[in-house]
Design an enzyme around this catalytic site. Structure first.
Site, PDB file in Angstrom:
ATOM      1  CE  LYS A  51      -4.025  -2.061   0.280  1.00  0.00           C
ATOM      2  NZ  LYS A  51      -5.155  -1.850  -0.659  1.00  0.00           N
ATOM      3  CG  HIS A  77     -10.862  -5.574  -5.214  1.00  0.00           C
ATOM      4  ND1 HIS A  77     -11.997  -5.519  -4.432  1.00  0.00           N
ATOM      5  CD2 HIS A  77      -9.845  -5.121  -4.427  1.00  0.00           C
ATOM      6  CE1 HIS A  77     -11.688  -5.036  -3.242  1.00  0.00           C
ATOM      7  NE2 HIS A  77     -10.396  -4.789  -3.210  1.00  0.00           N
TER       8      HIS A  77
END
Length: 371
Positions: free
Chosen positions: A171, A302
């Site tokens: 991230k 996803h």
């Protein structure tokens, strides 16, 4: 003929809360659990299909309520007529639209019907759809969140690779992009140049910041930069895709086929990332996948690997499936990972059954049935 539909609302806890850029920038609180809406559809011949949708932080109670209102429309229907049933339930809730909570509630039903159809055929869902491969490339996300110190991120990345996972995503998207670059560089140096690495900014940058970051990391050989901009900024993503050598990935937050059409027509992503529960089920997902394939794009779905391993195996172009184990405790079965790939289960349907202990996480349930 469908004789009953049973729904459940579960709150599946994470082993520890996680934080992405939306938390780092103060837009959301850390994620501590996943809310799941399950649907079990049973027919008069005793067969059943299992489907599910999910939300993070808010929304599942609304999905549950919507499913409860439209569920009676399933009764007496031929479960093979998935398109007809989807259209019927969509019209039953037409006043609340064709995306978002309404269709995400239908997603649990739609997945259950596809699972049932494959089970009746005695085939894994991928085989029913027409598989191109028996395994798919997989990358891990759950070890790369921002709350983890960089040494922990590196350690978990190493462990993931040792467990057979093929790529690592971390991230980014913090207020200070220098910190993002520091962490990313440390991971790349730790893993070496040959390990596939992706980054995910979770929509936190403006166009200028995203372009500067993208140029700064060109030499790192990333597989993609994910959600650098607001999910609905198709024009901005298209400009980035045209300006950078590093591919752009986005689409997970879009909740309709129409929104994905805009993304695809704008050439706003090299990797389109539809999410079955968010886009409204397997039925609309297949439409998005067909459009992406026609445009010559990759599809990297996803989350919910338990569903997406089948759909990625049935997509013509080799891509990636995201490995996040958060929903695994809900089911008895586990996916097999080896040599950087996730194997398509050989069990009929999705190959899933709810674990007995899942009842401990159940917040609500109801059943719609004949008689």
């Amino acid at each position: 003929m469908i004789v009953s539909a049973r729904f459940g609302h579960y709150a599946v806890p994470l082993s520890a809360p996680v934080s992405d850029a939306k938390v780092a920038t103060g837009r959301q609180r850390p994620l501590s659990h996943i809310d799941v809406l399950t649907c079990e559809v049973t027919t008069d011949d005793g067969l059943a299909g299992l489907g599910f949708s999910y939300t993070t932080r808010a929304g599942c109670r609304a999905q549950f309520a919507h499913a409860k209102e439209v569920a009676s429309g399933l009764l007496g229907q031929d479960p093979s007529d998935i398109g007809r049933i989807y259209d019927k339930l969509l019209w039953a809730g037409a006043s609340v639209g064709r995306s978002g909570v309404a269709t995400q509630a239908l997603a649990a039903i739609d997945v259950a019907l596809w699972d049932l159809k494959a089970r009746r055929a005695g085939l894994p869902l991928a085989k029913l759809l027409g598989a191109y491969r028996d395994s798919v490339r997989t990358y891990n996300t759950s070890g790369g969140y921002l709350q983890a110190p960089i040494e922990e991120v590196k350690e978990r990345a190493t462990r993931s690779l040792q467990d057979g996972i093929g790529g690592i995503k971390i991230k980014v998207g913090q207020p200070d992009t220098k910190e993002d670059l520091r962490r990313l560089t440390a991971v790349r140096e730790h893993l070496g140049d040959d390990v596939p690495v992706m980054v995910d900014a979770n929509q936190q940058w403006d166009r200028t910041t995203a372009l500067r970051f993208g140029r700064a990391v060109e030499e790192l050989g990333l597989v993609w930069i994910e959600e650098p901009l607001d999910a609905h900024d198709a024009e901005g993503h298209a400009r980035l895709a045209a300006a950078l050598d590093t591919p752009i990935a986005t689409g997970e937050m879009l909740t309709s086929v129409a929104e994905h059409v805009r993304l695809i027509e704008a050439r706003a992503a090299d990797f389109v990332q539809p999410d079955v529960p968010r886009v409204g089920g397997i039925t609309p997902y297949l439409k998005v996948a067909a459009l992406a394939d026609h445009a010559g794009l990759q599809v990297a779905p996803h989350f919910v690997m338990e569903i997406h391993v089948h759909l990625a195996a049935a997509y013509p172009r080799e891509s990636w499936v995201e490995h996040i184990e958060w929903l695994s405790p809900l089911f008895d079965e586990r996916l097999t990972i080896q040599d950087g790939r996730m194997l398509v289960p050989d069990r009929p349907g999705l190959g899933l059954s709810l674990a007995e202990h899942a009842k401990d996480w159940r917040l609500d349930e109801f059943e719609s049935a004949d008689g």
